[in-house]
Design a protein around this motif. Sequence first.
Motif, PDB file in Angstrom:
ATOM      1  N   ASN A   1      19.672   8.728  14.683  1.00  0.00           N
ATOM      2  CA  ASN A   1      19.016   7.314  14.845  1.00  0.00           C
ATOM      3  C   ASN A   1      18.113   6.448  15.905  1.00  0.00           C
ATOM      4  OD1 ASN A   1      19.441   4.531  13.626  1.00  0.00           O
ATOM      5  ND2 ASN A   1      21.350   4.302  15.588  1.00  0.00           N
ATOM      6  N   PRO A   2      16.481   7.053  14.770  1.00  0.00           N
ATOM      7  CA  PRO A   2      15.716   7.098  16.054  1.00  0.00           C
ATOM      8  C   PRO A   2      14.916   5.698  15.934  1.00  0.00           C
ATOM      9  CG  PRO A   2      14.705   7.777  14.600  1.00  0.00           C
ATOM     10  CD  PRO A   2      16.360   8.166  13.774  1.00  0.00           C
ATOM     11  N   TYR A   3      14.420   4.429  16.860  1.00  0.00           N
ATOM     12  CA  TYR A   3      14.055   3.178  16.710  1.00  0.00           C
ATOM     13  C   TYR A   3      12.394   2.962  16.981  1.00  0.00           C
ATOM     14  CZ  TYR A   3      18.372   0.709  17.617  1.00  0.00           C
ATOM     15  OH  TYR A   3      19.788   0.296  18.093  1.00  0.00           O
ATOM     16  N   LEU A   4      12.175   2.803  15.447  1.00  0.00           N
ATOM     17  CA  LEU A   4      10.677   2.360  15.985  1.00  0.00           C
ATOM     18  C   LEU A   4       9.760   1.054  15.768  1.00  0.00           C
ATOM     19  CD1 LEU A   4       8.941   4.662  15.287  1.00  0.00           C
ATOM     20  CD2 LEU A   4      11.030   5.331  14.402  1.00  0.00           C
ATOM     21  N   PHE A   5       9.200   0.746  16.335  1.00  0.00           N
ATOM     22  CA  PHE A   5       8.485  -0.033  17.106  1.00  0.00           C
ATOM     23  C   PHE A   5       6.772  -0.510  16.659  1.00  0.00           C
ATOM     24  CE2 PHE A   5      11.685   0.823  19.911  1.00  0.00           C
ATOM     25  CZ  PHE A   5      12.161   0.050  20.342  1.00  0.00           C
ATOM     26  N   TRP A   6       6.768  -1.423  16.069  1.00  0.00           N
ATOM     27  CA  TRP A   6       4.941  -2.082  15.876  1.00  0.00           C
ATOM     28  C   TRP A   6       4.781  -2.814  16.896  1.00  0.00           C
ATOM     29  CZ3 TRP A   6       1.451  -0.203  13.225  1.00  0.00           C
ATOM     30  CH2 TRP A   6       1.974   0.935  11.811  1.00  0.00           C
ATOM     31  N   TYR A   7       3.808  -2.936  17.462  1.00  0.00           N
ATOM     32  CA  TYR A   7       2.838  -3.699  18.045  1.00  0.00           C
ATOM     33  C   TYR A   7       1.526  -3.984  17.959  1.00  0.00           C
ATOM     34  CZ  TYR A   7       6.623  -1.649  21.645  1.00  0.00           C
ATOM     35  OH  TYR A   7       7.768  -1.910  22.237  1.00  0.00           O
ATOM     36  N   LYS A   8       0.832  -5.361  18.253  1.00  0.00           N
ATOM     37  CA  LYS A   8       0.379  -5.883  18.243  1.00  0.00           C
ATOM     38  C   LYS A   8      -0.658  -5.482  19.131  1.00  0.00           C
ATOM     39  CE  LYS A   8      -2.487 -10.020  15.954  1.00  0.00           C
ATOM     40  NZ  LYS A   8      -2.293 -11.390  15.501  1.00  0.00           N
TER      41      LYS A   8
END
Length: 104
Positions: A31-38
């Motif tokens: 159950n991975p967590y994926l993140f997006w950043y700007k």
Amino acid sequence: EDKVTQPPGDVILTQGQTATLNCTFTTTDSNPYLFWYKLEVNSYPKFILRRSRYVADNSPEFVKDRFDAELKDSSVPLMIQDLHVCDSAVYYCALRPTSEFPTV
């Protein structure tokens, strides 16, 4: 081994269009967590959103109407709709195993 890959190069679009930024990953976490950043010039990375099998939340600054991502088996493409000039930036995808999250 955990690994995140984004295609190199720039995405060039005009105002009002929709951008899709790709991110693929491999992980042993079920159950991975994926993140997006700007990341804008002369600034710090700003959290856009995170996705997991059970969680889909956005930073208040980045509403789901414009910034969204669907977590798939091995990818989590970021879609930015109705592009603005201020969307011009570097976008980073990151992976974090759930085991690193503290238990609440």
